[in-house]
Design a protein around this motif. Structure first.
Motif, mmCIF file in Angstrom:
data_model
loop_
_atom_site.group_PDB
_atom_site.id
_atom_site.type_symbol
_atom_site.label_atom_id
_atom_site.label_comp_id
_atom_site.label_asym_id
_atom_site.label_seq_id
_atom_site.Cartn_x
_atom_site.Cartn_y
_atom_site.Cartn_z
ATOM 1 N N ARG A 321 0.830 -1.204 0.000
ATOM 2 C CA ARG A 321 0.000 0.000 0.000
ATOM 3 C C ARG A 321 0.868 1.259 0.000
ATOM 4 O O ARG A 321 0.574 2.216 -0.715
ATOM 5 N N LEU A 322 1.917 1.230 0.794
ATOM 6 C CA LEU A 322 2.830 2.365 0.824
ATOM 7 C C LEU A 322 3.498 2.553 -0.532
ATOM 8 O O LEU A 322 3.650 3.684 -1.023
ATOM 9 N N GLN A 323 3.893 1.445 -1.145
ATOM 10 C CA GLN A 323 4.504 1.526 -2.471
ATOM 11 C C GLN A 323 3.513 2.066 -3.492
ATOM 12 O O GLN A 323 3.868 2.880 -4.359
ATOM 13 N N LEU A 324 2.251 1.605 -3.369
ATOM 14 C CA LEU A 324 1.213 2.094 -4.286
ATOM 15 C C LEU A 324 1.006 3.595 -4.103
ATOM 16 O O LEU A 324 0.796 4.328 -5.074
ATOM 17 N N GLU A 325 1.064 4.053 -2.861
ATOM 18 C CA GLU A 325 0.947 5.487 -2.575
ATOM 19 C C GLU A 325 2.073 6.269 -3.249
ATOM 20 O O GLU A 325 1.837 7.307 -3.887
ATOM 21 N N ASN A 326 3.289 5.764 -3.108
ATOM 22 C CA ASN A 326 4.433 6.426 -3.747
ATOM 23 C C ASN A 326 4.306 6.404 -5.267
ATOM 24 O O ASN A 326 4.617 7.397 -5.946
ATOM 25 N N LEU A 328 1.534 6.250 -6.973
ATOM 26 C CA LEU A 328 0.461 7.169 -7.367
ATOM 27 C C LEU A 328 0.976 8.603 -7.395
ATOM 28 O O LEU A 328 0.648 9.380 -8.305
ATOM 29 N N GLN A 329 1.783 8.941 -6.414
ATOM 30 C CA GLN A 329 2.388 10.280 -6.385
ATOM 31 C C GLN A 329 3.201 10.515 -7.662
ATOM 32 O O GLN A 329 3.095 11.573 -8.301
ATOM 33 N N GLN A 330 3.994 9.516 -8.021
ATOM 34 C CA GLN A 330 4.802 9.630 -9.240
ATOM 35 C C GLN A 330 3.929 9.672 -10.495
ATOM 36 O O GLN A 330 4.215 10.407 -11.442
ATOM 37 N N ALA A 331 2.844 8.888 -10.478
ATOM 38 C CA ALA A 331 1.964 8.852 -11.650
ATOM 39 C C ALA A 331 1.309 10.211 -11.891
ATOM 40 O O ALA A 331 1.171 10.655 -13.030
ATOM 41 N N ILE A 332 0.924 10.881 -10.791
ATOM 42 C CA ILE A 332 0.323 12.214 -10.926
ATOM 43 C C ILE A 332 1.365 13.208 -11.412
ATOM 44 O O ILE A 332 1.118 14.005 -12.313
#
Length: 582
Positions: A321-326, A328-332
């Motif tokens: 989940r933490l990796q997905l959060e990171n 997502l930040q990069q994707a935005i």
């Protein structure tokens, strides 16, 4: 008015003692004193309940000395003003006595400075006492919570480290009072403090003598639960350590879930408990507390899933989940997201009325990530603000491009979902204004969908934002209508244009109760002069039912699938090509 002074006099001469007392009384003191001349007598005097203010001591006595008296004070851990009054004392001897702990010295018969010295030493003793108290308080606060007087996290970690070192079987239980913050903000700090004390008393009832309880957060308590061969009525032979820990958690939960009565006010709090067992084989105590915290955040304040035992799978999920959060930040940041569009269709004319914007994320390793996974994550982390701004920008830019390709009078609007966090963001209105101006759009080209629950959380504050949006001719829609808890009273006054019926009411067209609900919602909306969109239309029967009920608009796979921008262009050409050319 005389000042009371309690003096312990180390002296073998009664006459010299009387001279000291007389001199002190001349200085305005009311004297309470005791004369001692041996170590045993002084020890007995120090053990009485009365607190001595100062010690006056001859340097040499037949069976005792000032240095021995100073040593005795150190043995008793006492810090009292100590003044030597001796018949004969050389300079070197006096310096040695001062180094040993004496504060001043006088020659018998030369006591003119005695009163000033006594007053000075009493003041300095008071200062030393205040300093010690301050140091003791600092030391106490370093290891204990000032409000509850429980050990704090630092002392808990220290105690846990000892158990790890001793290879003790244990479990760390982390307990959270879920509604504590709301109670504090609504009923005040004094009330919430009393609630904490009441909660502690209930927890303490559940503890075994060897358990260790600490306050480790504003609304969190940690228990170091030590396993014995017998835990209450369950033996280690027929219950695993995990089951024993869960049983202990259940006992605590049952205590804390009962309502609290504080100052004639009743308060309830949900309880979440995370459990970390020593079988995790961590070497650092902080790792156990972190594991319990991770498990606690997976728990739910209900009667079923209130306690979670940490395991490797939970850890892996948290890391993912933490990796997905990171990611997502990069994707935005790197513009790795894309938009799809699903048509909202006029059920009478079958013409496209609006295009709902659907954000999609194709992860480079995970493939397509469901919006049901990354949208809630973005709301929890605050990423919904940059994500929402990106979606609005991309959607407005795309609509502007379509307008130029076909005609400025293209009868289309885009519909964008807006979260409660976005609605409360101070830059939402100004951001929308800039987009409309930059892309030559009007408010009529934009529809915002807001979930029913968001509207009801703070209707007065939400209404102000909605009114500002309506001033710009932006259309407003309540999304997932029927699944929340709308107040019909508020619904009358909210500046809403449309309600969108949740797909759960549409998908079961053969259900009489669902039909009645659909009919009621549509009639209610029409009575409030609102139009209706039904989502999730997948069959002809559903479409015909909605038409018969007077539903104006529909959305679903039967009418149109979500499409990328190029396929939307083809759809527009198909629908409006007879009027406009690319």
């Amino acid at each position: 008015m005389s000042k009371l002074l309690r003096v312990l006099i180390v002296e073998d001469s009664e006459d010299d003692t009387d001279l000291l007392v007389i001199e002190l009384e001349r200085g305005g003191y009311q004297i309470i004193y005791q004369r001692v001349e041996t170590k045993e007598e002084m020890q007995a005097a120090l053990e009485v309940q009365e607190q001595w203010d100062i010690i006056l001591a001859d340097y040499f006595l037949p069976r005792f000395s000032a240095n021995e008296a100073l040593d005795l004070l150190k043995e008793n851990n006492l810090d009292l003003p100590f003044i030597i009054v001796s018949g004969k004392i050389g300079e070197d001897t006096a310096v040695a006595a001062m180094k040993a702990g004496a504060h001043d010295y006088f020659i018998k018969g030369k006591l003119t400075r005695l009163i000033a010295a006594v007053e000075r030493e009493l003041r300095e003793a008071l200062l030393r006492q205040e300093h010690r108290h301050a140091q003791e308080k600092l030391k106490y606060l370093a290891y204990y919570d000032e409000l509850t007087h429980l050990p704090n996290q630092r002392l808990f970690i220290h105690h846990l480290a000892q158990q790890i070192k001793n290879n003790q079987l244990f479990a760390v239980l982390l307990i959270k009072l879920e509604r504590f913050s709301k109670i504090k903000y609504s009923l005040g700090h004094a009330f919430s403090d009393k609630l904490l004390i009441a909660a502690i008393k209930r927890i303490e009832v559940c503890l075994q003598p060897q358990d260790f309880l600490a306050r480790v957060g504003t609304d969190e308590f940690a228990i170091l639960h030590i396993f014995e061969k017998q835990v209450r009525n369950f033996s280690a032979n027929n219950l695993s350590l995990e089951q024993q820990a869960q049983h202990q958690a259940k006992i605590i939960h049952n205590q804390l879930i009962e309502p609290f009565q504080v100052d004639k006010t009743i308060a309830f709090s949900g309880i979440s408990i995370g459990i970390a067992l020593n079988s995790l084989s961590y070497e650092q105590p902080e790792q156990f507390l972190q594991a319990a915290d991770t498990a606690m955040n997976q728990a739910k304040p209900d009667f079923v899933n209130y306690a979670v035992v940490f395991d490797k799978k939970i850890h892996q999920n948290v890391v993912k989940r933490l990796q997905l959060e990171n990611d997502l930040q990069q994707a935005i940041t790197n513009n790795e997201l894309h938009l799809n569009y699903q048509a909202i269709v006029n059920l009478k004319t079958e013409q496209i009325n609006c295009l709902e914007v659907l954000v999609r994320w194709k992860h480079p390793f995970l493939g397509l990530v469901s919006p049901g996974k990354f949208i809630p994550l973005s709301e929890e982390t605050g990423l919904i603000i940059p994500l929402g701004q990106w979606v609005l920008t991309e959607a407005c830019q795309q609509l502007s491009l379509w307008q130029k390709q076909f005609s400025h009078s293209l009868p289309l609007a885009i519909s964008v979902n807006v979260s409660g966090i976005q609605l409360s963001h101070p830059e939402l209105i100004s951001h929308i204004d800039r987009l409309l101006q930059n892309f030559s759009l009007t408010g009529k080209h934009l529809k915002l969908e807001i979930t029913e629950s968001v509207l009801m959380e703070n209707p007065s504050a939400v209404t102000k934002v909605l009114e500002q949006l309506k001033q710009r001719d932006i259309q407003l829609c309540i999304d997932d209508f029927g699944t929340g808890y709308s107040s019909l009273n508020y619904l009358r006054y909210l500046p809403i244009d449309t309600v969108k019926i949740d797909r759960c009411f549409v998908s079961q067209e053969g259900n009489d109760k669902n039909y009645d609900i659909l009919k009621a919602i549509i009639n209610l909306a029409h009575s409030l002069e609102l139009n209706v969109i039904a989502e999730g239309i997948e069959t002809e029967a559903q479409l015909q039912m909605l038409r018969n009920l007077g539903c104006e608009y529909g959305q679903g796979f039967l009418l149109a699938h979500p499409l990328n921008s190029q396929n939307v262009r083809n759809l527009i050409e198909e629908q409006f090509g007879c009027w406009y050319s690319a």
